[in-house]
Design a protein around this motif. Structure first.
Motif, PDB file in Angstrom:
ATOM      1  N   GLU C  15       0.835  -1.203   0.000  1.00  8.39           N
ATOM      2  CA  GLU C  15       0.000   0.000   0.000  1.00  8.39           C
ATOM      3  C   GLU C  15       0.871   1.255   0.000  1.00  8.39           C
ATOM      4  OE1 GLU C  15      -3.685   1.719   2.709  1.00  8.39           O
ATOM      5  OE2 GLU C  15      -2.823  -0.265   3.125  1.00  8.39           O
ATOM      6  N   ARG C  16       1.845   1.263   0.862  1.00  6.12           N
ATOM      7  CA  ARG C  16       2.748   2.411   0.935  1.00  6.12           C
ATOM      8  C   ARG C  16       3.437   2.648  -0.399  1.00  6.12           C
ATOM      9  NH1 ARG C  16       3.862   4.999   5.772  1.00  6.12           N
ATOM     10  NH2 ARG C  16       1.954   6.183   5.521  1.00  6.12           N
ATOM     11  N   ARG C  17       3.893   1.574  -0.976  1.00  8.27           N
ATOM     12  CA  ARG C  17       4.581   1.661  -2.251  1.00  8.27           C
ATOM     13  C   ARG C  17       3.670   2.284  -3.297  1.00  8.27           C
ATOM     14  NH1 ARG C  17       8.836  -1.323  -5.345  1.00  8.27           N
ATOM     15  NH2 ARG C  17       7.998  -1.211  -7.438  1.00  8.27           N
ATOM     16  N   ASN C  18       2.431   1.833  -3.293  1.00 10.51           N
ATOM     17  CA  ASN C  18       1.478   2.389  -4.253  1.00 10.51           C
ATOM     18  C   ASN C  18       1.208   3.864  -3.979  1.00 10.51           C
ATOM     19  OD1 ASN C  18       1.258   0.022  -5.613  1.00 10.51           O
ATOM     20  ND2 ASN C  18      -0.559  -0.682  -4.492  1.00 10.51           N
ATOM     21  N   GLN C  19       1.120   4.202  -2.709  1.00  8.61           N
ATOM     22  CA  GLN C  19       0.949   5.618  -2.370  1.00  8.61           C
ATOM     23  C   GLN C  19       2.081   6.447  -2.945  1.00  8.61           C
ATOM     24  OE1 GLN C  19       0.747   6.147   1.836  1.00  8.61           O
ATOM     25  NE2 GLN C  19      -1.266   5.205   2.078  1.00  8.61           N
ATOM     26  N   LEU C  20       3.274   5.938  -2.781  1.00 11.04           N
ATOM     27  CA  LEU C  20       4.440   6.669  -3.285  1.00 11.04           C
ATOM     28  C   LEU C  20       4.361   6.825  -4.800  1.00 11.04           C
ATOM     29  CD1 LEU C  20       7.214   5.061  -1.054  1.00 11.04           C
ATOM     30  CD2 LEU C  20       6.712   7.499  -1.216  1.00 11.04           C
ATOM     31  N   VAL C  21       4.026   5.741  -5.472  1.00 10.19           N
ATOM     32  CA  VAL C  21       3.946   5.800  -6.930  1.00 10.19           C
ATOM     33  C   VAL C  21       2.900   6.822  -7.363  1.00 10.19           C
ATOM     34  CG1 VAL C  21       3.263   4.519  -8.990  1.00 10.19           C
ATOM     35  CG2 VAL C  21       4.775   3.459  -7.313  1.00 10.19           C
ATOM     36  N   THR C  22       1.754   6.760  -6.740  1.00  6.88           N
ATOM     37  CA  THR C  22       0.670   7.668  -7.105  1.00  6.88           C
ATOM     38  C   THR C  22       1.049   9.124  -6.868  1.00  6.88           C
ATOM     39  OG1 THR C  22      -0.920   5.968  -6.483  1.00  6.88           O
ATOM     40  CG2 THR C  22      -1.757   8.218  -6.707  1.00  6.88           C
ATOM     41  N   PHE C  28       5.278  14.661 -10.338  1.00  7.11           N
ATOM     42  CA  PHE C  28       6.123  14.722 -11.532  1.00  7.11           C
ATOM     43  C   PHE C  28       5.353  15.375 -12.673  1.00  7.11           C
ATOM     44  CE2 PHE C  28       8.808  10.824 -10.156  1.00  7.11           C
ATOM     45  CZ  PHE C  28       9.704  11.645  -9.508  1.00  7.11           C
ATOM     46  N   ALA C  29       4.099  14.969 -12.823  1.00  5.34           N
ATOM     47  CA  ALA C  29       3.298  15.510 -13.927  1.00  5.34           C
ATOM     48  C   ALA C  29       3.012  16.991 -13.710  1.00  5.34           C
ATOM     49  CB  ALA C  29       1.991  14.730 -14.049  1.00  5.34           C
ATOM     50  N   GLN C  30       2.825  17.351 -12.461  1.00  7.80           N
ATOM     51  CA  GLN C  30       2.445  18.730 -12.166  1.00  7.80           C
ATOM     52  C   GLN C  30       3.624  19.692 -12.283  1.00  7.80           C
ATOM     53  OE1 GLN C  30       1.404  20.413  -7.982  1.00  7.80           O
ATOM     54  NE2 GLN C  30      -0.427  19.406  -8.764  1.00  7.80           N
ATOM     55  N   ARG C  31       4.749  19.297 -11.677  1.00  6.30           N
ATOM     56  CA  ARG C  31       5.882  20.236 -11.614  1.00  6.30           C
ATOM     57  C   ARG C  31       7.065  19.825 -12.467  1.00  6.30           C
ATOM     58  NH1 ARG C  31       6.487  20.359  -5.065  1.00  6.30           N
ATOM     59  NH2 ARG C  31       4.258  20.328  -4.554  1.00  6.30           N
ATOM     60  N   GLY C  32       7.032  18.624 -12.971  1.00  6.09           N
ATOM     61  CA  GLY C  32       8.177  18.138 -13.720  1.00  6.09           C
ATOM     62  C   GLY C  32       9.100  17.302 -12.853  1.00  6.09           C
ATOM     63  N   TYR C  33       9.825  16.435 -13.485  1.00  4.81           N
ATOM     64  CA  TYR C  33      10.708  15.509 -12.769  1.00  4.81           C
ATOM     65  C   TYR C  33      11.788  16.252 -11.991  1.00  4.81           C
ATOM     66  CZ  TYR C  33      14.289  11.884 -12.171  1.00  4.81           C
ATOM     67  OH  TYR C  33      15.226  11.033 -11.651  1.00  4.81           O
ATOM     68  N   VAL C  64      11.509   5.542 -13.671  1.00  2.17           N
ATOM     69  CA  VAL C  64      11.552   4.489 -14.689  1.00  2.17           C
ATOM     70  C   VAL C  64      10.432   3.478 -14.449  1.00  2.17           C
ATOM     71  CG1 VAL C  64      12.883   2.508 -15.495  1.00  2.17           C
ATOM     72  CG2 VAL C  64      13.994   4.723 -15.241  1.00  2.17           C
ATOM     73  N   HIS C  65      10.207   3.165 -13.190  1.00  3.08           N
ATOM     74  CA  HIS C  65       9.121   2.240 -12.858  1.00  3.08           C
ATOM     75  C   HIS C  65       7.782   2.784 -13.352  1.00  3.08           C
ATOM     76  CE1 HIS C  65       6.548  -0.439 -10.500  1.00  3.08           C
ATOM     77  NE2 HIS C  65       5.903   0.640 -10.108  1.00  3.08           N
ATOM     78  N   ILE C  66       7.524   4.047 -13.079  1.00  2.00           N
ATOM     79  CA  ILE C  66       6.267   4.661 -13.517  1.00  2.00           C
ATOM     80  C   ILE C  66       6.150   4.603 -15.036  1.00  2.00           C
ATOM     81  CG2 ILE C  66       5.025   6.852 -13.653  1.00  2.00           C
ATOM     82  CD1 ILE C  66       6.228   7.563 -10.927  1.00  2.00           C
ATOM     83  N   GLU C 108      -1.700  12.033 -16.418  1.00  2.46           N
ATOM     84  CA  GLU C 108      -0.389  12.232 -15.789  1.00  2.46           C
ATOM     85  C   GLU C 108       0.666  11.329 -16.417  1.00  2.46           C
ATOM     86  OE1 GLU C 108      -2.151  11.394 -12.230  1.00  2.46           O
ATOM     87  OE2 GLU C 108      -2.388  13.477 -11.566  1.00  2.46           O
ATOM     88  N   LEU C 109       0.291  10.073 -16.604  1.00  2.03           N
ATOM     89  CA  LEU C 109       1.241   9.154 -17.198  1.00  2.03           C
ATOM     90  C   LEU C 109       1.651   9.601 -18.591  1.00  2.03           C
ATOM     91  CD1 LEU C 109       0.118   5.563 -16.188  1.00  2.03           C
ATOM     92  CD2 LEU C 109       2.173   6.799 -15.545  1.00  2.03           C
ATOM     93  N   SER C 110       0.683  10.024 -19.371  1.00  4.31           N
ATOM     94  CA  SER C 110       1.037  10.371 -20.749  1.00  4.31           C
ATOM     95  C   SER C 110       1.895  11.628 -20.776  1.00  4.31           C
ATOM     96  CB  SER C 110      -0.217  10.527 -21.604  1.00  4.31           C
ATOM     97  OG  SER C 110      -0.866  11.738 -21.313  1.00  4.31           O
ATOM     98  N   GLN C 111       1.693  12.492 -19.794  1.00  2.00           N
ATOM     99  CA  GLN C 111       2.552  13.665 -19.740  1.00  2.00           C
ATOM    100  C   GLN C 111       3.988  13.296 -19.360  1.00  2.00           C
ATOM    101  OE1 GLN C 111       0.692  16.969 -17.912  1.00  2.00           O
ATOM    102  NE2 GLN C 111       2.616  18.040 -17.556  1.00  2.00           N
ATOM    103  N   LEU C 112       4.097  12.344 -18.453  1.00  2.00           N
ATOM    104  CA  LEU C 112       5.440  11.899 -18.060  1.00  2.00           C
ATOM    105  C   LEU C 112       6.176  11.266 -19.229  1.00  2.00           C
ATOM    106  CD1 LEU C 112       5.098  10.544 -14.427  1.00  2.00           C
ATOM    107  CD2 LEU C 112       5.518  12.845 -15.289  1.00  2.00           C
ATOM    108  N   VAL C 113       5.453  10.518 -20.028  1.00  2.00           N
ATOM    109  CA  VAL C 113       6.090   9.893 -21.189  1.00  2.00           C
ATOM    110  C   VAL C 113       6.616  10.975 -22.136  1.00  2.00           C
ATOM    111  CG1 VAL C 113       5.703   8.460 -23.223  1.00  2.00           C
ATOM    112  CG2 VAL C 113       4.703   7.794 -21.040  1.00  2.00           C
ATOM    113  N   GLN C 114       5.813  12.008 -22.330  1.00  2.00           N
ATOM    114  CA  GLN C 114       6.276  13.102 -23.192  1.00  2.00           C
ATOM    115  C   GLN C 114       7.535  13.749 -22.647  1.00  2.00           C
ATOM    116  OE1 GLN C 114       3.016  15.964 -23.705  1.00  2.00           O
ATOM    117  NE2 GLN C 114       1.691  14.212 -23.317  1.00  2.00           N
TER     118      GLN C 114
END
Lengths: 201, 201, 201, 201
Positions: C15-22, C28-33, C64-66, C108-114
């Motif tokens: 659960e924690r791991r998923n929280q972190l990923v989310t 990342f999507a909002q402010r950039g990596y 990379v995981h995301i 969010e994911l598609s923005q990260l890919v870009q």
DNA sequence: AATGAATGAGCGTTCATTCAT
DNA sequence: GATGAATGAACGCTCATTCAT
């Protein structure tokens, strides 16, 4: 090796760099390498962290610099001490005395060398420097052996025995017990040449 | 010195504790104290972190325990080696040989002692242990001096010279160069008794 | 690839791991990596910094995981969308629509890919994933070409043209202007098949 | 905007400024904006850090300057390419070809634009520039629509589709695979006008 | 105009230690 | 006894920016 070597440094810069070296040497000797942080060093000097990295690539690089400087200085002193002496056994004696004198005058440096010899990061470097010092002594011993003045078949072993004795006596009596370096040097030379039985009168 | 000493420990517990000591000793010797984390130790054993703190108060406490164990073991071996020997000079020789033998059989422990001697956290403890070993040798020397067999006025200095030689020859030739421990012990004894000039035939 | 893969993780840990990923995905999507620090991520979750490194080897590894997760998810959706469809041109259409749907649901994911496609750290990885998607489309095109339904000699070029159109229309109209994804998909398909001149009635 | 604009700059100053722009462009394209430090830029030029801040308010301001310059240059080329051409569809074709030519001749600039489009700091600015380019194309399309030559109700959507295709084909085949820019431009134009089905003979 | 020196907040990461289960 | 999770201070280091000279 590293941008630092090509950087133009002003007189003021040289001074700062020396301050850093001096302060770091003091702290490393006092608290140990691992227990001294870069923040400690710059904090003690009252400057910002960036200053450290303006002059050195890393904490490790600074330590290596200190180490190298110390080993070079010692070697120079030893060379100067035996210059002109033709008797190989006297050369050994003078070399041993010069080493104790150096350590006495540079207690912090000699302590750092000891530490470095037992830390996996620096052990190899110290060992290499030691090999050089030992080779010098061994050469004198070899000369004495060939002259028939010493009966032994392994000058390198002898040289290492002397270096080991030197280090330990210095640490214990000069550094540890505060005894006079010259007196300890007398005992060192006596032990190295004649062992426990002492000089036969 | 804490809660751990009063904890009742089962047979299985003793085994776990020993596993921890063994693994920690191995890792400390291999990578150094500072570069070995508690996570490394328990990870290498495949157990959780809690186990470590169940048996030891801290990483430092474990290291001290290892150190103490090693020094006690060495002392026991030295005592056993000289038991029954009446000649003080033979006792010295046997003690030196026993030390090299111990170091040869416990290379990891002897390496940890060396490290500890140069780390501000542990130096005092090592020094104290060393003083005991030196006092033993010095007592034999004193006896030999009183018997008129050795002419020297500072048995403690002599004892330290021997201990320093011992440590350095072991490190360089047995640990470093892989030479046979018994042969190195021969050279060590010869040097300690007769110095560079060697035994007069 | 590291210790994390072999760590036993409990349900709470998952659960924690998923929280972190989310949370990381969101930031990342909002402010950039580069503008999102590890401190931001754990701070936003109200946990200590160590938590992050308990679950991931590094900030880069998490990203990379995301990325990988997103690309796999997209591929799965595309495969599902065309399953059972025998007409190659319909397969292309369904694939394009599935992609826009995925991006719409996972903005969010598609923005990260870009972003990743234009950062030297991640560009290669994205490019590789893209090649796979393009190869799929190119295979359908090849089939249509062989059936004489499309007259073109370079299906890979065509496939890339489609993928480029897809990304840009999604970014501009769905992500940027908030238009309805289905309508944009209609235009996308029309453009990819018939170009600016449009379908001849 | 900023003190720098009001500073009087000598001929030598203009040269320095250009050197900075050129070197920064090269490094930004090679390593990325975030991975290129101000120190890298001035170091690569062999000048002091002060130089940078004499000519630019900040690293960000320099990047924005590069971006603006590039977009202006592209626009000028596009305008020149279509000058005198009365057929709106030919104008579109010539504009697309001019864009690929520009990117081919200024690969570093076009790469920076791509990066900027996906970085939160610069995305808005790029988007705005893009809107202008799109508006140009859309105007031609509108003309063609009104002339009854193209049947579509959303020239802006069409224009974006073209711009997206353009960027992706350039990146993949010219920049990535090293294909000839003119040939890629042929395919681009064909796809934009006729789609996958190709020109009906 | 230009330099080298200096700043200091902030970064990603580590790790001895604690603790709920 | 033992676990995996969590803590958070501290670390080595970076870098955009400022400044005295």
């Amino acid at each position: 090796m590293g941008a630092r070597l090509t950087r133009r440094i002003t007189a003021r810069g040289v001074e700062r760099r020396n301050q850093l070296v001096t302060e770091a040497t003091r702290l490393f000797a006092q608290r140990g390498y691992h227990s001294t942080s870069v923040a400690d060093i710059v904090g003690s000097l009252g400057v910002g962290k960036g200053v450290f990295y303006w002059y050195f690539d890393s904490k490790e690089a600074l330590f290596v610099h200190i180490l190298r400087t110390g080993q070079q200085e010692l070697r120079r002193l030893q060379d100067a001490a035996i210059a002109g002496e033709t008797d190989p056994i006297r050369r050994i004696e003078l070399g041993l005395r010069a080493s104790i004198t150096w350590a006495d005058e540079r207690p912090e440096l000699s302590q750092l060398v000891q530490f470095a010899a037992n830390d996996s990061l620096f052990a190899d470097r110290v060992r290499r420097g030691e090999e050089i010092a030992v080779a010098d002594v061994a050469a004198h011993l070899q000369e004495a052996i060939e002259a028939g003045r010493i009966h032994h078949d392994d000058p390198v072993m002898l040289a290492h025995a002397m270096v080991g004795t030197l280090g330990h006596l210095y640490r214990t009596f000069v550094q540890g017990a505060g005894r006079d370096a010259t007196e300890v040097a007398d005992d060192l030379v006596s032990f190295c040449l004649y062992g426990a039985f002492g000089k036969q009168p």
